[in-house]
Design a protein around this motif. Structure first.
Motif, short mmCIF file in Angstrom:
data_model
loop_
_atom_site.label_atom_id
_atom_site.label_comp_id
_atom_site.label_asym_id
_atom_site.label_seq_id
_atom_site.Cartn_x
_atom_site.Cartn_y
_atom_site.Cartn_z
N VAL A 633 50.38 27.07 31.90
CA VAL A 633 50.29 25.82 31.14
C VAL A 633 48.87 25.53 30.67
CG1 VAL A 633 52.28 24.80 32.31
CG2 VAL A 633 49.96 24.46 33.26
N GLY A 634 47.90 26.36 31.08
CA GLY A 634 46.53 26.10 30.67
C GLY A 634 45.65 27.31 30.84
N VAL A 635 44.53 27.30 30.12
CA VAL A 635 43.51 28.34 30.24
C VAL A 635 42.19 27.65 30.54
CG1 VAL A 635 42.27 30.21 29.08
CG2 VAL A 635 44.71 29.85 28.62
N ALA A 636 41.55 28.04 31.65
CA ALA A 636 40.29 27.43 32.08
C ALA A 636 39.13 28.37 31.80
CB ALA A 636 40.35 27.09 33.57
N ARG A 637 37.98 27.78 31.68
CA ARG A 637 36.76 28.56 31.47
C ARG A 637 36.51 29.46 32.69
NH1 ARG A 637 30.55 26.20 31.37
NH2 ARG A 637 29.52 28.19 31.01
N ASP A 638 35.95 30.63 32.45
CA ASP A 638 35.57 31.52 33.56
C ASP A 638 34.52 30.86 34.44
OD1 ASP A 638 37.23 33.64 33.02
OD2 ASP A 638 35.79 34.71 31.79
N ILE A 639 34.65 31.08 35.74
CA ILE A 639 33.66 30.60 36.70
C ILE A 639 33.23 31.77 37.58
CG2 ILE A 639 34.58 28.25 36.78
CD1 ILE A 639 35.90 29.02 39.47
N LYS A 640 32.14 31.56 38.29
CA LYS A 640 31.71 32.54 39.30
C LYS A 640 32.52 32.25 40.56
CE LYS A 640 28.52 34.41 36.73
NZ LYS A 640 28.61 35.79 36.24
N TYR A 641 33.58 33.02 40.75
CA TYR A 641 34.53 32.76 41.83
C TYR A 641 34.01 33.26 43.17
CZ TYR A 641 38.99 33.53 44.35
OH TYR A 641 40.00 33.56 45.27
N ASN A 642 33.47 34.47 43.20
CA ASN A 642 33.06 35.11 44.45
C ASN A 642 31.55 35.05 44.66
OD1 ASN A 642 33.26 36.73 46.79
ND2 ASN A 642 32.76 38.55 45.60
N SER A 643 30.78 35.37 43.64
CA SER A 643 29.32 35.35 43.74
C SER A 643 28.72 35.26 42.35
CB SER A 643 28.82 36.63 44.44
OG SER A 643 28.98 37.75 43.58
N GLN A 644 27.42 35.01 42.31
CA GLN A 644 26.74 34.91 41.01
C GLN A 644 26.67 36.24 40.30
OE1 GLN A 644 25.56 33.67 43.88
NE2 GLN A 644 24.66 31.64 43.60
N ARG A 645 26.80 37.33 41.02
CA ARG A 645 26.66 38.65 40.42
C ARG A 645 27.88 39.07 39.60
NH1 ARG A 645 22.94 42.41 42.41
NH2 ARG A 645 21.49 41.63 43.97
N GLU A 646 29.05 38.57 39.97
CA GLU A 646 30.27 39.08 39.34
C GLU A 646 30.39 38.64 37.89
OE1 GLU A 646 33.63 37.52 41.40
OE2 GLU A 646 33.43 35.54 40.54
N GLU A 647 30.98 39.51 37.12
CA GLU A 647 31.32 39.15 35.75
C GLU A 647 32.63 38.36 35.77
OE1 GLU A 647 29.23 39.64 33.35
OE2 GLU A 647 27.85 40.73 34.66
N GLY A 648 33.10 37.94 34.61
CA GLY A 648 34.35 37.19 34.55
C GLY A 648 35.49 37.96 35.20
N GLN A 649 36.22 37.31 36.09
CA GLN A 649 37.32 37.95 36.82
C GLN A 649 38.65 37.28 36.47
OE1 GLN A 649 37.04 40.58 39.06
NE2 GLN A 649 34.93 40.71 38.33
N PRO A 650 39.73 38.06 36.46
CA PRO A 650 41.05 37.43 36.31
C PRO A 650 41.30 36.47 37.48
CG PRO A 650 41.19 39.80 36.00
CD PRO A 650 39.83 39.52 36.53
N LEU A 651 41.72 35.26 37.17
CA LEU A 651 41.93 34.25 38.21
C LEU A 651 43.10 33.37 37.80
CD1 LEU A 651 41.04 32.71 40.75
CD2 LEU A 651 39.34 31.51 39.36
#
Length: 842
Positions: A633-651
C-alpha cells in the motif's frame, strides 16, 4: 655507565617503556581473550563438539536448502538438537567410550529476573545436570545442579554467579534457599559459583544464573508437555565432553560420529527440490567434529581476533621504532666512547668481550624500560577495559586484563629481545675500530662513516614506519567523519530508545497486544513526548531479520532468490521516525487482524523486484500461508536499516496488529520536544504503572545508537592516532639524535666553511637539507609500504580509499614539519660554531 649519562638513560628508558608498556597492555588482552583457559579441572581434557554439513545436508525449515547451496562458512555449526545430544549422551554411557562425561549448555539470553521485588534483565544459561560436575567447578556456597535436578518434575532450582551474588544479594550467606523469579517462574537458589568461573560460552559471557536444561522450555514459553526432542528452537545446545585419561580428541570424535550421523539423517526434512545430489557418499552427510575445549566456545574469539591482531601489529611497529631510536642513541653514545673502547682494545680486550659488555649495558637499559613499561601497562590495560565496556563491538567487555605470569613473562622476553635487537648493531659498530687510526684520534675513520650510514638507515626506517601508522590513523579519522555525515534517511534528533520484552513476563497473544496498547496510551500522554512507536528491529544497531519474498505468480520454492529485510512496526512509525513516504499511504489503526494484510516497502525493494512498474496494489507473501495475500500500500524512502555503511536494502514493513504472533521483544522510540534523556524517569514511571515487573533495557538516544554502530572505527582511529603520534615523537627524537651526532662529527668541516666566509643561513640550510633528505627517503619507503599493505585496512574504511592521495600528502607534510623542528636545534648549534675552536678541534 647509566648514571654517567642521565639524559641519555632517561630518553632511552622512557622510549622503551612507552613501547613495551603498550605491547604488554595489548598482550594482556591477547592472553585474556585468545589464550586463557577455562578455570576448571584439567581443561586440556575437554572436547568441544561442532558439526560439519555434507553435500546432502539440508537445513531444517520450509525451504530444504542443500549444503552445496551455502557458502563454506555456513556449512556447519556448534549448536545441536536436543535429540542429538540425548543420543550422543547414551553412546557415552558405554564403558568403551573414550569420554567419561558428555554435557550441554545453552544461552537463554537476557531473561526477566525478579529479586527482592526488583525486576531487571539478567543473562541466564540452561545446563545439563552434569555440567558443573563434568567441568569440575566447585561452589563457594550450597551445591551444584545435579542430574536429579535436570527433570521437569523436579523442584525448579538455580545457581547464581559470584558477581550476581555480590551485586544483587549483598553477598549474604543466607541466600541458599531464597526464591527468585525468572520470566515469572519461581526458582530456588541452591548454590553460588566461584568468582573465577564466568561461563563456557564466549570470552565476555558472564551468565548470572544457571538453571537445569529441563526448565528451558518453561522459561521460553514453549509447550512443556511436548516431548523435548520435538519442541521448536532446540538446535542451539552446545555440547562438550571430558576425555578419559589417555584418550584423544580424535578417538572421541570417531566413537560418536556414527551415532550423530544417524540421528542427523533421521531429522533431515524430506526433499523439496528436484535437484537432489546424486551418487551420495558417506562424506556427503553431516559429520561430527571434535575440537580442543580448554578455552570454551570460540565464536567471540574469532569476532575479536582480527581487531586484536591488528592492534598488536600496530604496537609492534611502535616497538620497532623505539628500538631503532635507542639504537641510534647508542650509536651516538658509541662515538663519544670511542676513545674508551680504543684503550680497552689497545690493552688487550677481545672484541667479543667488548660486545658482551655493551650488550649487557643495552639489555640492562631495556630491562629498566620494561620495568617502567609495566607501570604504563597497568594504566593501558585499564584504558582497554574501559574501551571494551563502552565499545563492545571492537574490544570485548568484562574481560579480566590481569598482568599474570604469562603477561609478565612476555614483558621480560620482549625486554630481553629488544636489548639484544637494538644493542647488537651498535655494539658491533662500536668495536669495529681501526686501532692505529683510533689511537691517532682520526675522527673521520671508516667506522665513523659506517656508523653514520647505519644511523641514517635507522632514521629512514623510523620515518617509513611512522608514515604507515599516521596514514592508517588519517584514513580512519576520515572514515569516522564520513560515517558521522551519512544521511540515514530519517531524523535521528530528539529520539529516545528503549526495549521491552513482555514475553519474558508471561505475556502473549491477545494479552500481549492489550499490554502494548495500554503502554502506548501512557507513553503518548507523557509531557514532553511528541509521539511514541516501536519496531521489531532497532535501526542502525547491526541487527537484522530477513525472509524470502514471494512475488505475484511465484511459489515458495522460487522465493529464495528474493531475500528482503523485514520490520514489524506500529502504525505511526513513519511519522514518528520521520521517514518520508514516496507513494501510497501509511498504516492506520484499521490495519488489524480483522482486515486484509498490507505492507509498505522500501524504494530499493520496489526498484529491484518491480522494475518499470508501480508496486502499489501488488500482492506478495512471506510464506505459504500469506502467499498472494499481502497488498503493498506504500513505498517509503530508503533508510540505513542495519548500519551507516550499507547501501539501500530491500525492506518490507508490516503493521504490528497483523503480526501479533511474531511480536515479542520490541524496540521503542519516543520523539521528544526537547532533550530526550529528560523523559527517562517519566517513561519508567509510566511503564511501572502498567506493570512494575517490566524492566527497561538498552535505554539510549538514537544519536548514541548510531554512534555505537561505528564505534569500532572510532575506537580504532583513536588508538591508531595515539600510537601514530607516539611513533612520530620517537622518530623525531631519533632524527634529532642523528643530526646532533652529524653536527658533532662535522664540527671541523663547518668551522672551515665559516672561516672561508659561509653565511649562517647557508650552514643552517646545509644541516636542514641533510635531515630532510632522510625524511624524504623515509616517506618514499613508507608510501611504498602503505601501498603494499593497503588491503590490511581497506575493510575498515568508508568513503575513502586506502591510497587516498590527500591523506598521504597531509601526513607527508606533517612529517616534514616535525623533521624541520627536529633538525633546527642541531642546525642552530652548527651556526654557532667558532671557526678558531673548530680548526683547533683535531
Amino acid at each position: 655507565m647509566m648514571r654517567k649519562a642521565p639524559g641519555f638513560t632517561a630518553i632511552a628508558v622512557l622510549s622503551l617503556a612507552l613501547a613495551i608498556g603498550a605491547n604488554t597492555a595489548l598482550f594482556s588482552l591477547v592472553d585474556a581473550v585468545l589464550l586463557k583457559r577455562l578455570p576448571v579441572k584439567e581443561p586440556d581434557r575437554l572436547v568441544l563438539f561442532n558439526w560439519q554439513a555434507g553435500r546432502a545436508f539440508r537445513l531444517t525449515g520450509t525451504r530444504g536448502i542443500f549444503a552445496g547451496d551455502l557458502p563454506p562458512d555456513r556449512r556447519g555449526g556448534s549448536s545441536f538438537h536436543y535429540a542429538s545430544f540425548d543420543r550422543l549422551r547414551d553412546a557415552v554411557h558405554d564403558q568403551k567410550s573414550p569420554l567419561s562425561e558428555l554435557f550441554a549448555f545453552a544461552n537463554l539470553w537476557d531473561l526477566n529476573v525478579q529479586v527482592n521485588g526488583q525486576a531487571e534483565v539478567a543473562e541466564t544459561q540452561a545446563v545439563s545436570g552434569n555440567y558443573f560436575t563434568a567441568l569440575g567447578v566447585p561452589v563457594i556456597l550450597g551445591r551444584t545442579i545435579t542430574e536429579a535436578d535436570d527433570n521437569a518434575a523436579a523442584t525448579p532450582v538455580a545457581m547464581i554467579s559470584y558477581r550476581f551474588w555480590q551485586s544483587h544479594l549483598g553477598a549474604a550467606r543466607s541466600v541458599i534457599g531464597q526464591q527468585i523469579k525468572l520470566n515469572q517462574h519461581s526458582f530456588t537458589i541452591i548454590g553460588v559459583t566461584p568468582a573465577t568461573f564466568k561461563g563456557t560460552l564466549q570470552v565476555n559471557d558472564y551468565p548470572a544464573i544457571s538453571v537445569p536444561l529441563a526448565f528451558e522450555p518453561v522459561l521460553l514459553g514453549e509447550n512443556s508437555a511436548m516431548p523435548r526432542a520435538d519442541r521448536p528452537g532446540t538446535w542451539w545446545l552446545h555440547v562438550m565432553g571430558r576425555l578419559k585419561p589417555g584418550a584423544t580428541i580424535e578417538q572421541a570424535q570417531d566413537s560418536l560420529s556414527g551415532t550423530f550421523q544417524a540421528q542427523a539423517l533421521e531429522m533431515m526434512p524430506p526433499p523439496t527440490k528436484t535437484n537432489e545430489p546424486a551418487n551420495l557418499e558417506p562424506k556427503d552427510f553431516p559429520a561430527l567434529v571434535g575440537l580442543n575445549g580448554s578455552r570454551g566456545m570460540s565464536e567471540m574469539r574469532y569476532v575479536y581476533s582480527s581487531s586484536i591482531y591488528l592492534l598488536f601489529g600496530v604496537v609492534g611497529l611502535v616497538l620497532l621504532i623505539a628500538c631503532a631510536n635507542v639504537a641510534n642513541l647508542l650509536l651516538s653514545r658509541a662515538a663519544v666512547r670511542s676513545a674508551e673502547i680504543t684503550v680497552r682494545l689497545a690493552v688487550g680486550a677481545g672484541r667479543w668481550r667488548l660486545i658482551r659488555q655493551l650488550l649487557t649495558e643495552s639489555v640492562l637499559l631495556s630491562l629498566c624500560g620494561g620495568g617502567v613499561g609495566v607501570l604504563f601497562a597497568l594504566w593501558g590495560k585499564d584504558a582497554l577495559a574501559a574501551m571494551g565496556s563502552k565499545h563492545g563491538d571492537f574490544l570485548p567487555a568484562g574481560v579480566d586484563y590481569s598482568l599474570n605470569w604469562r603477561v609478565l613473562g612476555f614483558t621480560l622476553g620482549v625486554s630481553l629481545l629488544c636489548g639484544v635487537l637494538f644493542g647488537l648493531a651498535p655494539a658491533w659498530r662500536a668495536t669495529s675500530l681501526n686501532l692505529m687510526s683510533a689511537l691517532k684520534e682520526t675522527n673521520r675513520s671508516a667506522s665513523s662513516l659506517s656508523r653514520s650510514r647505519l644511523s641514517k638507515l635507522l632514521v629512514i626506517a623510523q620515518v617509513a614506519m611512522s608514515l604507515l601508522l599516521l596514514v592508517g590513523a588519517g584514513l580512519l579519522i576520515r572514515t569516522v567523519t564520513n560515517l558521522q555525515g551519512v544521511d540515514v534517511g530519517f531524523n535521528q534528533n530528539n529520539v529516545l530508545l528503549f526495549s521491552l520484552n513482555p514475553r519474558a513476563g508471561g505475556y502473549k497473544n491477545e494479552k500481549l497486544v492489550q499490554l502494548y496498547q495500554q503502554l502506548f496510551t501512557r507513553l503518548d500522554a507523557i509531557p514532553g513526548a511528541r509521539s511514541a512507536t516501536f519496531a521489531s528491529i532497532p535501526l542502525i544497531a547491526h541487527s537484522t531479520t530477513n525472509t524470502s519474498l514471494i512475488l505475484p505468480g511465484e511459489t515458495l520454492q522460487t522465493a529464495a532468490q528474493h531475500m528482503t529485510n523485514t520490520q514489524i512496526v506500529r502504525e505511526n512509525y513513519f511519522a514518528t521516525m520521520e521517514i518520508p513516504l514516496l507513494r501510497g499511504r501509511a498504516f492506520n489503526a484499521q490495519d488489524d487482524a480483522h482486515s486484509p494484510q498490507v505492507a509498505i516497502v522500501s524504494e530499493t525493494l520496489a526498484r529491484k523486484f518491480f522494475p518499470n512498474e508501480d508496486p502499489i496494489g501488488k500482492l506478495v507473501g512471506l510464506d505459504d500461508e500469506t502467499a498472494g495475500k499481502i497488498e503493498i500500500v506504500g513505498v517509503a524512502r530508503d533508510i540505513k536499516y542495519n548500519s551507516q555503511r550499507e547501501e539501500g536494502q530491500p525492506l518490507i514493513y508490516m503493521p504490528w496488529l497483523q503480526q501479533s504472533k511474531e511480536i515479542g521483544q520490541m524496540f521503542f522510540a519516543v520523539r521528544s520536544a526537547g532533550e530526550p534523556t529528560a523523559l527517562v524517569a517519566s517513561l519508567r514511571k509510566a511503564i511501572s504503572e502498567v506493570d512494575n515487573n517490566l524492566p527497561l533495557g538498552d535505554v539510549k538516544t538514537q544519536i548514541v545508537q548510531s554512534q555505537e554502530a561505528f564505534s569500532q572505527e572510532r575506537v580504532f582511529a583513536q588508538l591508531l592516532a595515539f600510537f601514530a603520534l607516539l611513533a612520530l615523537s620517537l622518530a623525531a627524537i631519533g632524527l634529532y639524535g642523528v643530526m646532533a651526532y652529524s653536527v658533532a662529527q662535522r664540527t671541523r668541516e663547518i668551522g672551515i666553511r665559516m672561516a672561508l666566509g659561509a653565511q649562517i643561513g647557508h650552514v643552517l640550510g646545509l644541516v636542514l637539507w641533510q635531515g630532510i633528505k632522510l625524511v624524504l627517503l623515509g616517506l618514499v619507503v613508507g608510501a611504498a609500504g602503505a601501498f603494499a599493505l593497503r588491503n590490511v585496512i581497506a575493510s575498515q574504511l568508508y568513503g575513502v580509499k586506502a591510497t587516498d592521495p590527500m591523506t598521504f600528502v597531509l601526513v607527508g607534510a606533517l612529517l616534514l614539519m616535525v623533521a624541520l623542528m627536529a633538525c633546527y636545534i642541531p642546525g642552530r648549534r652548527a651556526t654557532k660554531v667558532d671557526p678558531l675552536v673548530a680548526l683547533r678541534y683535531e
